[in-house]
Motif scaffolding. Structure first.
Motif, mmCIF file in Angstrom:
data_model
loop_
_atom_site.group_PDB
_atom_site.id
_atom_site.type_symbol
_atom_site.label_atom_id
_atom_site.label_comp_id
_atom_site.label_asym_id
_atom_site.label_seq_id
_atom_site.Cartn_x
_atom_site.Cartn_y
_atom_site.Cartn_z
ATOM 1 N N LYS A 1 24.927 -46.070 -10.309
ATOM 2 C CA LYS A 1 25.792 -45.414 -9.326
ATOM 3 C C LYS A 1 25.011 -44.632 -8.287
ATOM 4 O O LYS A 1 25.396 -44.557 -7.118
ATOM 5 C CB LYS A 1 26.771 -44.496 -10.059
ATOM 6 C CG LYS A 1 27.719 -43.734 -9.159
ATOM 7 C CD LYS A 1 28.652 -42.859 -9.971
ATOM 8 C CE LYS A 1 29.589 -42.064 -9.071
ATOM 9 N NZ LYS A 1 30.498 -41.191 -9.869
ATOM 10 N N HIS A 2 23.888 -44.017 -8.695
ATOM 11 C CA HIS A 2 23.176 -43.109 -7.797
ATOM 12 C C HIS A 2 21.847 -43.662 -7.289
ATOM 13 O O HIS A 2 20.977 -42.890 -6.854
ATOM 14 C CB HIS A 2 22.936 -41.776 -8.513
ATOM 15 C CG HIS A 2 24.189 -41.051 -8.885
ATOM 16 N ND1 HIS A 2 25.070 -40.539 -7.946
ATOM 17 C CD2 HIS A 2 24.732 -40.777 -10.105
ATOM 18 C CE1 HIS A 2 26.082 -39.963 -8.562
ATOM 19 N NE2 HIS A 2 25.909 -40.096 -9.867
ATOM 20 N N ILE B 1 19.981 -42.577 -3.922
ATOM 21 C CA ILE B 1 19.142 -41.392 -3.702
ATOM 22 C C ILE B 1 17.657 -41.700 -3.909
ATOM 23 O O ILE B 1 16.802 -40.868 -3.596
ATOM 24 C CB ILE B 1 19.542 -40.218 -4.626
ATOM 25 C CG1 ILE B 1 19.179 -40.533 -6.089
ATOM 26 C CG2 ILE B 1 21.020 -39.897 -4.485
ATOM 27 C CD1 ILE B 1 19.328 -39.349 -7.020
ATOM 28 N N LYS C 1 22.919 -38.411 -11.874
ATOM 29 C CA LYS C 1 22.133 -38.337 -10.641
ATOM 30 C C LYS C 1 20.747 -37.759 -10.915
ATOM 31 O O LYS C 1 19.739 -38.266 -10.406
ATOM 32 C CB LYS C 1 22.855 -37.493 -9.592
ATOM 33 C CG LYS C 1 22.117 -37.436 -8.259
ATOM 34 C CD LYS C 1 22.846 -36.587 -7.230
ATOM 35 C CE LYS C 1 24.079 -37.288 -6.730
ATOM 36 N NZ LYS C 1 24.696 -36.536 -5.593
ATOM 37 N N ASP D 1 23.455 -35.238 -16.475
ATOM 38 C CA ASP D 1 23.807 -35.570 -15.103
ATOM 39 C C ASP D 1 23.133 -36.887 -14.703
ATOM 40 O O ASP D 1 21.907 -36.979 -14.636
ATOM 41 C CB ASP D 1 23.355 -34.439 -14.179
ATOM 42 C CG ASP D 1 23.867 -34.610 -12.755
ATOM 43 O OD1 ASP D 1 23.623 -35.675 -12.169
ATOM 44 O OD2 ASP D 1 24.511 -33.678 -12.233
ATOM 45 N N THR E 1 18.633 -40.333 -12.767
ATOM 46 C CA THR E 1 18.164 -41.358 -11.831
ATOM 47 C C THR E 1 16.979 -40.845 -11.027
ATOM 48 O O THR E 1 15.968 -41.550 -10.852
ATOM 49 C CB THR E 1 19.310 -41.770 -10.887
ATOM 50 O OG1 THR E 1 20.418 -42.243 -11.657
ATOM 51 C CG2 THR E 1 18.865 -42.864 -9.924
ATOM 52 N N TYR E 2 17.091 -39.606 -10.550
ATOM 53 C CA TYR E 2 16.024 -39.024 -9.739
ATOM 54 C C TYR E 2 14.737 -38.854 -10.538
ATOM 55 O O TYR E 2 13.641 -39.119 -10.034
ATOM 56 C CB TYR E 2 16.488 -37.677 -9.190
ATOM 57 C CG TYR E 2 15.475 -37.012 -8.290
ATOM 58 C CD1 TYR E 2 15.166 -37.550 -7.040
ATOM 59 C CD2 TYR E 2 14.828 -35.846 -8.684
ATOM 60 C CE1 TYR E 2 14.238 -36.947 -6.207
ATOM 61 C CE2 TYR E 2 13.894 -35.240 -7.860
ATOM 62 C CZ TYR E 2 13.605 -35.787 -6.620
ATOM 63 O OH TYR E 2 12.674 -35.197 -5.809
#
Length: 270
Positions: free
Chosen positions: A83-84, A87, A22, A20, A25-26
């Motif tokens: 893209k993310h 956040i 996202k 994933d 990235t987190y």
């Protein structure tokens, strides 16, 4: 905490346990926040041969977060890997100012255009600043504002007594080779099989406080640190920073935060 010359060694397998984007990235964002909170000088991404190579992605997210918001759109073109990034939490460090620049302030700037007289620089002001030195174009550098008015004049400079973010180094080398490249004076390896930090507290504190440049090594999500760290004596200390942990494993981003929290307290105690 003496972190002016602290290097964090992170494996390129940091984000390999999830597909994933996202979540990836987190996870990297948590590393960046920890590095900034505890004033790390450098984040080194080493090659973990046991897992997929995601060093470029990790490097880009770390670099993105360390770049002031007013420069990000110019430094990082739109692409799917980013893209993310919306956040990601802001670092809110001194080199990420939110107000209007003033004379005498330090700012990071992107070099835009070089002329015979110098270089135009974007420092997040209403108009480009001018530096009288000829600098490499399309680089993020640090500057001091020496004149503010119809013309903004800056000189290459950064404050000595203010935390000015971390640099990201992706070595494309294994941990052993990466250590040789960076050359820290004291190396602390984190491992659940190491000595509990409580048992060697004074020894670790004493050696780290005397070092101008020290490093903390972190393993990947599957295999931890490579076996050769112990067999080849690559670390001065192999330490369990979370004795009696309640979970079977501690994720790398969790290990970074907990380890730096403990060292922050340890090194600030008289």
């Amino acid at each position: 905490m003496n972190t002016r010359h602290l290097s964090l060694f992170i494996p390129d397998s940091l984000t390999a346990e999830t597909k994933d984007l996202k979540l990836k990235t987190y996870k990297v964002g948590l590393i960046a926040r920890s590095a900034a909170i505890f004033r790390a000088k450098r984040v080194v991404i080493y090659k973990d041969d046991a897992d997929p190579d995601e060093a470029n992605f990790i490097r880009d997210i770390l670099t993105y977060m360390d770049t002031p918001q007013y420069l990000r759109k110019k430094v990082f073109p739109i692409r799917k890997e980013l893209k993310h990034v919306g956040i990601l939490p802001p670092l809110r460090t001194p080199h990420h100012p939110t107000g209007t620049p003033g004379e005498g302030d330090f700012r990071q700037g992107l070099t835009l255009k070089r002329t015979k007289k110098g270089t135009f620089v974007d420092i997040g002001a209403e108009k480009p600043a001018f530096c009288k030195e000829q600098l490499t174009v399309n680089k993020v550098l640090s500057f001091k504002i020496t004149k503010l008015g119809k013309e903004i004049i800056v000189d290459p400079d950064q404050p000595d007594d203010t935390y000015w973010g971390y640099e990201t180094l992706s070595t494309n080398k294994n941990l052993h080779q990466s250590l040789k490249l960076v050359k820290p004076e004291v190396v602390v390896a984190t491992s659940r099989y190491g000595n509990p930090i409580t048992s060697i507290l004074d020894e670790v504190k004493s050696k780290v406080k005397k070092a101008n440049h020290w490093a903390i090594l972190f393993g990947g999500p599957y295999s931890g640190l490579p076996d050769y760290v112990s067999s080849q004596n690559l670390a001065d200390f192999e330490v369990n920073m979370v004795p009696s942990q309640g979970t079977q494993t501690i994720r790398t981003e969790e290990a970074v935060l907990s380890t730096l929290s403990i060292f922050n307290l340890l090194l600030n105690l008289e």
